[in-house]
Design a protein around this motif. Structure first.
Motif, mmCIF file in Angstrom:
data_model
loop_
_atom_site.group_PDB
_atom_site.id
_atom_site.type_symbol
_atom_site.label_atom_id
_atom_site.label_comp_id
_atom_site.label_asym_id
_atom_site.label_seq_id
_atom_site.Cartn_x
_atom_site.Cartn_y
_atom_site.Cartn_z
ATOM 1 N N LEU A 9 1.777 3.543 3.546
ATOM 2 C CA LEU A 9 2.669 4.441 2.816
ATOM 3 C C LEU A 9 2.882 5.752 3.578
ATOM 4 C CD1 LEU A 9 1.369 3.896 -0.834
ATOM 5 C CD2 LEU A 9 3.504 3.064 0.163
ATOM 6 N N VAL A 10 1.823 6.256 4.212
ATOM 7 C CA VAL A 10 1.956 7.494 4.989
ATOM 8 C C VAL A 10 2.910 7.277 6.160
ATOM 9 C CG1 VAL A 10 0.731 9.078 6.527
ATOM 10 C CG2 VAL A 10 -0.272 8.456 4.326
ATOM 11 N N SER A 11 2.730 6.181 6.872
ATOM 12 C CA SER A 11 3.620 5.878 7.994
ATOM 13 C C SER A 11 5.060 5.734 7.523
ATOM 14 C CB SER A 11 3.150 4.589 8.678
ATOM 15 O OG SER A 11 4.016 4.238 9.735
ATOM 16 N N ALA A 12 5.263 5.060 6.388
ATOM 17 C CA ALA A 12 6.614 4.871 5.860
ATOM 18 C C ALA A 12 7.234 6.201 5.453
ATOM 19 C CB ALA A 12 6.577 3.919 4.667
ATOM 20 N N ALA A 13 6.450 7.043 4.779
ATOM 21 C CA ALA A 13 6.973 8.323 4.299
ATOM 22 C C ALA A 13 7.339 9.245 5.464
ATOM 23 C CB ALA A 13 5.947 8.997 3.389
ATOM 24 N N VAL A 14 6.451 9.333 6.449
ATOM 25 C CA VAL A 14 6.722 10.206 7.596
ATOM 26 C C VAL A 14 7.951 9.710 8.358
ATOM 27 C CG1 VAL A 14 5.836 11.010 9.817
ATOM 28 C CG2 VAL A 14 4.329 10.944 7.826
ATOM 29 N N THR A 15 8.052 8.402 8.563
ATOM 30 C CA THR A 15 9.212 7.846 9.266
ATOM 31 C C THR A 15 10.495 8.126 8.506
ATOM 32 O OG1 THR A 15 7.844 6.073 10.204
ATOM 33 C CG2 THR A 15 10.240 5.743 10.194
ATOM 34 N N TYR A 16 10.457 7.892 7.204
ATOM 35 C CA TYR A 16 11.652 8.107 6.386
ATOM 36 C C TYR A 16 12.103 9.571 6.440
ATOM 37 C CZ TYR A 16 14.681 8.400 2.295
ATOM 38 O OH TYR A 16 15.749 8.629 1.466
ATOM 39 N N LEU A 17 11.154 10.496 6.312
ATOM 40 C CA LEU A 17 11.495 11.918 6.301
ATOM 41 C C LEU A 17 11.885 12.432 7.679
ATOM 42 C CD1 LEU A 17 8.674 13.225 3.915
ATOM 43 C CD2 LEU A 17 11.088 12.853 3.360
ATOM 44 N N ALA A 18 11.356 11.799 8.734
ATOM 45 C CA ALA A 18 11.634 12.277 10.096
ATOM 46 C C ALA A 18 12.920 11.698 10.675
ATOM 47 C CB ALA A 18 10.463 11.918 11.013
ATOM 48 N N THR A 19 13.455 10.656 10.074
ATOM 49 C CA THR A 19 14.646 10.016 10.640
ATOM 50 C C THR A 19 15.860 10.943 10.714
ATOM 51 O OG1 THR A 19 13.880 7.822 9.951
ATOM 52 C CG2 THR A 19 16.230 8.062 10.420
ATOM 53 N N PRO A 20 16.151 11.752 9.680
ATOM 54 C CA PRO A 20 17.267 12.709 9.846
ATOM 55 C C PRO A 20 17.069 13.642 11.034
ATOM 56 C CG PRO A 20 16.673 12.510 7.535
ATOM 57 C CD PRO A 20 15.610 11.784 8.306
ATOM 58 N N GLY A 21 15.817 14.047 11.293
ATOM 59 C CA GLY A 21 15.551 14.876 12.463
ATOM 60 C C GLY A 21 15.808 14.130 13.757
#
Length: 418
Positions: A9-21
């Motif tokens: 879940l941590v990996s998924a959340a960080v990836t999801y939030l970092a994709t716009p960047g």
């Protein structure tokens, strides 16, 4: 399992939030996939999703290194950081390729460097689950096989990354099967301690794929690019390599014979099953291009996903059907650990028939299942294939590249080297 689910879940959340960047970085560095005559996307699209996926993996592994439950994984050797370091190398290599269009020799040299770094950090093939259990005693052969496996895995995932969400979804599905297998294997091998490097890396890899999919599924806002496909291939290959050292052939196979020994081959069969579609696609492409006297990296429109579109499937449905095939192969092999091989074979046969019906059955010609952006017949190929939806007089044209909107064929966004 709760610790692994947390890391997922941590990996998924960080990836999801970092994709716009990552999309912003892609635009700033001109890592953009332009609209070409053989593409299906209608506007230039950023292709540095691999940066977000790498960040999700790195953050999750850093968190894992601080968890007492997984302390032993990081104390027994540098393998975890070897896989992470290799992922960083190929992500930077993919970034450079997406920006400057590196030649294939430079790209291959970078892939070998990353695989060699992993091997230097003790991520090496030391045994193969053959009938007599082959131990690799030569360090040179071990190094060569390790590099070969990692490079093939990276390029296989790169070749199959041709439709929105396809590569990320296939690795998420296959990685989930591999995650369950490695966790079950660890339970049997060390019931007092469920900590395992392969399970850890599979959890963060699946999480990165799931976090990226909402941005990448059709219609995609960002492509993973080579920076993403190579990271997926390398992390998966590294995880598969590390699990070979967790199977004790003496304790597990000494009292087994014949068909009873089938589960012993899972460490070899399951990684192949997970990337079977990418491997088939890559092998067919290389043979096809060499037979035509062209470079193996010369792009064409005959990949598996192109053939799905040619059969009449919409973009979205083609991806979903390929997901089904990936699940059939991956979970079919993983099921050998839990059930008798005869029962698994029977179930696999039924699953293959269902997948064939989905692939070749009447769904492929039903216009009501077409994707929203092509159901109106705005694409000339769709209009020709479905006369009920004639193309409008003025086709929808992207402002960034007006000369490429009237593409004569419906194809994909596959990379330059595929």
């Amino acid at each position: 399992m709760r610790a692994y689910l947390l890391l997922l879940l941590v990996s998924a959340a960080v990836t999801y939030l970092a994709t716009p960047g990552a999309r912003w970085v892609a635009r700033r560095t001109n890592a953009i996939t332009a609209v070409r005559a053989r593409d299906v996307h209608l506007q230039p699209t950023p292709r540095l999703g691999g940066l977000a996926m790498l960040l999700g993996i790195v953050v999750a592994v850093l968190l894992a290194s601080q968890m007492p439950f997984l302390a032993g994984v990081f104390q027994t050797g540098p393998q975890a950081w070897g896989i992470v370091g290799g992922a960083v190398i190929v992500c930077l290599l993919g970034w450079a390729d997406d920006v400057w269009d590196l030649d294939w020799m430079t790209k291959l040299a970078g892939q070998v460097l990353a695989a060699g770094f992993m091997a230097w950090q003790q991520v090496q093939l030391t045994s193969l689950p053959t009938p007599d259990w082959l131990f690799i005693t030569s360090s040179r052969i071990s190094l060569f096989l390790t590099i070969l496996v990692v490079v093939v895995a990276m390029n296989a995932v790169n070749f199959v990354d041709g439709l929105d969400g396809l590569a990320a979804g296939l690795i998420a599905i296959g990685g989930s099967a591999f995650l369950l297998y490695t966790y079950g294997l660890t339970q049997q091998a060390t019931p007092e301690n469920y900590a395992n490097l392969a399970t850890l890396m599979m959890a963060v890899l699946v999480g990165a794929c799931l976090g990226f999919l909402p941005h990448n599924f059709f219609p995609s806002h960002i492509f993973m690019g080579d920076s993403g496909s190579m990271v997926l291939g390398l992390v998966f290959a590294g995880s598969a390599i590390t699990i070979t050292g967790n199977v004790d052939p003496v304790s597990m196979g000494a009292t087994l014979s014949g068909a009873q020994r089938v589960p012993l081959f899972i460490p070899l069969l399951l990684p192949v099953a997970v990337v079977l579609l990418p491997l088939l696609d890559m092998a067919m492409a290389v043979i096809r291009r060499l037979a035509a006297g062209k470079s193996p990296f010369h792009p064409d429109r005959m990949h598996l996903h192109h053939r799905m579109l040619a059969l009449g499937h919409s973009h979205r449905r083609a991806v979903l059907i390929l997901y089904v095939w990936g699940a059939v192969f991956s979970f079919g092999v993983a099921a050998l650990v839990l059930w008798d091989w005869k029962a698994v074979l029977a179930g696999l046969g039924v699953a293959v028939v269902v997948a064939l019906l989905l692939t070749l059955g009447p769904l492929r010609t039903r216009g009501r299942f077409l994707d929203d952006d092509v159901a109106t017949g705005s694409h000339p190929t769709v209009a020709a294939a479905h006369p009920a939806h004639p193309a409008p007089t003025t086709p929808r044209t992207p402002t960034a590249a007006p000369t490429t909107s009237a593409a004569p064929t419906l194809t994909t966004h596959e990379g330059r080297h595929r």
